[in-house]
Design a protein around this motif. Sequence first.
Motif, PDB file in Angstrom:
ATOM      1  N   ILE A 167      -4.791   2.300  -9.756  1.00  0.00           N
ATOM      2  CA  ILE A 167      -4.734   2.673 -11.177  1.00  0.00           C
ATOM      3  C   ILE A 167      -5.915   3.571 -11.533  1.00  0.00           C
ATOM      4  O   ILE A 167      -5.772   4.516 -12.314  1.00  0.00           O
ATOM      5  N   ALA A 168      -7.080   3.335 -10.927  1.00  0.00           N
ATOM      6  CA  ALA A 168      -8.234   4.221 -11.156  1.00  0.00           C
ATOM      7  C   ALA A 168      -7.919   5.632 -10.648  1.00  0.00           C
ATOM      8  O   ALA A 168      -8.264   6.627 -11.308  1.00  0.00           O
ATOM      9  N   ASP A 169      -7.242   5.732  -9.489  1.00  0.00           N
ATOM     10  CA  ASP A 169      -6.840   7.041  -8.964  1.00  0.00           C
ATOM     11  C   ASP A 169      -5.856   7.731  -9.913  1.00  0.00           C
ATOM     12  O   ASP A 169      -5.957   8.934 -10.161  1.00  0.00           O
ATOM     13  N   ILE A 170      -4.925   6.963 -10.453  1.00  0.00           N
ATOM     14  CA  ILE A 170      -3.940   7.512 -11.396  1.00  0.00           C
ATOM     15  C   ILE A 170      -4.648   8.024 -12.642  1.00  0.00           C
ATOM     16  O   ILE A 170      -4.361   9.120 -13.133  1.00  0.00           O
ATOM     17  N   ASP A 171      -5.586   7.240 -13.162  1.00  0.00           N
ATOM     18  CA  ASP A 171      -6.331   7.657 -14.359  1.00  0.00           C
ATOM     19  C   ASP A 171      -7.108   8.941 -14.101  1.00  0.00           C
ATOM     20  O   ASP A 171      -7.152   9.831 -14.956  1.00  0.00           O
ATOM     21  N   ALA A 172      -7.712   9.047 -12.914  1.00  0.00           N
ATOM     22  CA  ALA A 172      -8.484  10.250 -12.586  1.00  0.00           C
ATOM     23  C   ALA A 172      -7.563  11.470 -12.511  1.00  0.00           C
ATOM     24  O   ALA A 172      -7.906  12.542 -13.026  1.00  0.00           O
ATOM     25  N   LEU A 173      -6.402  11.320 -11.887  1.00  0.00           N
ATOM     26  CA  LEU A 173      -5.437  12.421 -11.820  1.00  0.00           C
ATOM     27  C   LEU A 173      -5.003  12.858 -13.210  1.00  0.00           C
ATOM     28  O   LEU A 173      -4.965  14.049 -13.523  1.00  0.00           O
ATOM     29  N   ALA A 174      -4.650  11.883 -14.045  1.00  0.00           N
ATOM     30  CA  ALA A 174      -4.167  12.196 -15.394  1.00  0.00           C
ATOM     31  C   ALA A 174      -5.247  12.864 -16.229  1.00  0.00           C
ATOM     32  O   ALA A 174      -4.983  13.845 -16.934  1.00  0.00           O
ATOM     33  N   THR A 175      -6.472  12.368 -16.145  1.00  0.00           N
ATOM     34  CA  THR A 175      -7.569  12.936 -16.913  1.00  0.00           C
ATOM     35  C   THR A 175      -7.835  14.389 -16.500  1.00  0.00           C
ATOM     36  O   THR A 175      -8.008  15.252 -17.356  1.00  0.00           O
ATOM     37  N   SER A 176      -7.840  14.638 -15.196  1.00  0.00           N
ATOM     38  CA  SER A 176      -8.106  16.015 -14.744  1.00  0.00           C
ATOM     39  C   SER A 176      -6.979  16.951 -15.172  1.00  0.00           C
ATOM     40  O   SER A 176      -7.245  18.082 -15.556  1.00  0.00           O
ATOM     41  N   GLU A 178       0.836  -1.210   0.000  1.00  0.00           N
ATOM     42  CA  GLU A 178       0.000   0.000   0.000  1.00  0.00           C
ATOM     43  C   GLU A 178       0.870   1.260   0.000  1.00  0.00           C
ATOM     44  O   GLU A 178       0.587   2.219  -0.710  1.00  0.00           O
ATOM     45  N   ARG A 179       1.934   1.237   0.792  1.00  0.00           N
ATOM     46  CA  ARG A 179       2.841   2.386   0.863  1.00  0.00           C
ATOM     47  C   ARG A 179       3.515   2.638  -0.482  1.00  0.00           C
ATOM     48  O   ARG A 179       3.591   3.772  -0.945  1.00  0.00           O
ATOM     49  N   ARG A 180       3.954   1.571  -1.128  1.00  0.00           N
ATOM     50  CA  ARG A 180       4.626   1.727  -2.426  1.00  0.00           C
ATOM     51  C   ARG A 180       3.655   2.207  -3.509  1.00  0.00           C
ATOM     52  O   ARG A 180       4.022   3.009  -4.369  1.00  0.00           O
ATOM     53  N   MET A 181       2.406   1.727  -3.466  1.00  0.00           N
ATOM     54  CA  MET A 181       1.412   2.191  -4.444  1.00  0.00           C
ATOM     55  C   MET A 181       1.069   3.658  -4.202  1.00  0.00           C
ATOM     56  O   MET A 181       0.932   4.440  -5.145  1.00  0.00           O
ATOM     57  N   ALA A 182       0.950   4.041  -2.936  1.00  0.00           N
ATOM     58  CA  ALA A 182       0.675   5.446  -2.612  1.00  0.00           C
ATOM     59  C   ALA A 182       1.862   6.317  -3.038  1.00  0.00           C
ATOM     60  O   ALA A 182       1.673   7.452  -3.489  1.00  0.00           O
ATOM     61  N   GLY A 183       3.061   5.780  -2.931  1.00  0.00           N
ATOM     62  CA  GLY A 183       4.255   6.504  -3.374  1.00  0.00           C
ATOM     63  C   GLY A 183       4.225   6.775  -4.868  1.00  0.00           C
ATOM     64  O   GLY A 183       4.650   7.848  -5.329  1.00  0.00           O
ATOM     65  N   ALA A 184       3.719   5.828  -5.649  1.00  0.00           N
ATOM     66  CA  ALA A 184       3.606   6.025  -7.098  1.00  0.00           C
ATOM     67  C   ALA A 184       2.637   7.164  -7.401  1.00  0.00           C
ATOM     68  O   ALA A 184       2.883   7.989  -8.291  1.00  0.00           O
ATOM     69  N   ILE A 185       1.541   7.241  -6.652  1.00  0.00           N
ATOM     70  CA  ILE A 185       0.558   8.321  -6.855  1.00  0.00           C
ATOM     71  C   ILE A 185       1.176   9.668  -6.484  1.00  0.00           C
ATOM     72  O   ILE A 185       1.009  10.659  -7.195  1.00  0.00           O
ATOM     73  N   GLY A 205       3.862   5.864 -16.604  1.00  0.00           N
ATOM     74  CA  GLY A 205       4.974   5.489 -15.734  1.00  0.00           C
ATOM     75  C   GLY A 205       4.494   5.108 -14.341  1.00  0.00           C
ATOM     76  O   GLY A 205       4.988   4.140 -13.739  1.00  0.00           O
ATOM     77  N   ALA A 206       3.517   5.833 -13.825  1.00  0.00           N
ATOM     78  CA  ALA A 206       2.959   5.511 -12.502  1.00  0.00           C
ATOM     79  C   ALA A 206       2.207   4.182 -12.546  1.00  0.00           C
ATOM     80  O   ALA A 206       2.294   3.377 -11.608  1.00  0.00           O
ATOM     81  N   ARG A 207       1.466   3.931 -13.644  1.00  0.00           N
ATOM     82  CA  ARG A 207       0.753   2.650 -13.774  1.00  0.00           C
ATOM     83  C   ARG A 207       1.744   1.490 -13.782  1.00  0.00           C
ATOM     84  O   ARG A 207       1.509   0.448 -13.157  1.00  0.00           O
ATOM     85  N   ILE A 208       2.842   1.662 -14.504  1.00  0.00           N
ATOM     86  CA  ILE A 208       3.863   0.615 -14.565  1.00  0.00           C
ATOM     87  C   ILE A 208       4.448   0.369 -13.174  1.00  0.00           C
ATOM     88  O   ILE A 208       4.648  -0.779 -12.767  1.00  0.00           O
ATOM     89  N   ALA A 209       4.711   1.442 -12.432  1.00  0.00           N
ATOM     90  CA  ALA A 209       5.239   1.293 -11.075  1.00  0.00           C
ATOM     91  C   ALA A 209       4.266   0.504 -10.202  1.00  0.00           C
ATOM     92  O   ALA A 209       4.673  -0.387  -9.443  1.00  0.00           O
ATOM     93  N   VAL A 210       2.969   0.794 -10.323  1.00  0.00           N
ATOM     94  CA  VAL A 210       1.962   0.088  -9.520  1.00  0.00           C
ATOM     95  C   VAL A 210       1.904  -1.385  -9.936  1.00  0.00           C
ATOM     96  O   VAL A 210       1.810  -2.275  -9.081  1.00  0.00           O
TER      97      VAL A 210
END
Length: 185
Positions: A168-177, A10-17, A123-128
């Motif tokens: 990944i859904a959070d990453i997509d939302a960030l990128a889209t906005s 969880e920490r590593r995924m949050a780090g990617a975000i 890049g963030a998706r790949i990290a996750v």
Amino acid sequence: MAQYDKSDLERRMAGAIEALRGDLTGLRTGRANVQLLDPVMVTVYGANMPLNQVATVSAPEPRMLSVQVWDKTNVGPCDKAIRSAGLGLNPIVDGQTLRLPIPDLTEERRKELAKLASKYAEGARIAVRNVRRDGMDSLKTDEKKGEISEDERKRLETEVQKMTDSTIADIDALATSKEKEILGQ
């Protein structure tokens, strides 16, 4: 001892975000933002330093950044660093202050920035996905060692996959906005 550690994943995924947020903040959207100058490194006193360690950066107007250099001998290196950073900004030197007008973005530049935002998101998706792979591998290792059962491994793998999908859904939302913000929609 089991290798699987849910809190570490969880920490590593949050780090990617968080890394993605930092990258996206540096993208210019036509408005003054002090984080726009975060990647600028200045060579002073024989070392490379971030701009914010040799000057105060502020946004006095919506389309203007102001850089107040602390040591007047560093004005030239700061000016040079900002010009060569590839941000498309041209400082106006006013004593120990550098004024940076933020020019309007052209449609072509907006599209380039939107592509760059997509690249950062990928890049963030790949990290996750790499974090997910590490978690799945540790679960398989724990099962081979006999520390968890096959049913427990499958249940935990489903849990890891749900964490991955959510991140990944959070990453997509960030990128889209950010893309919408850049394209002015």
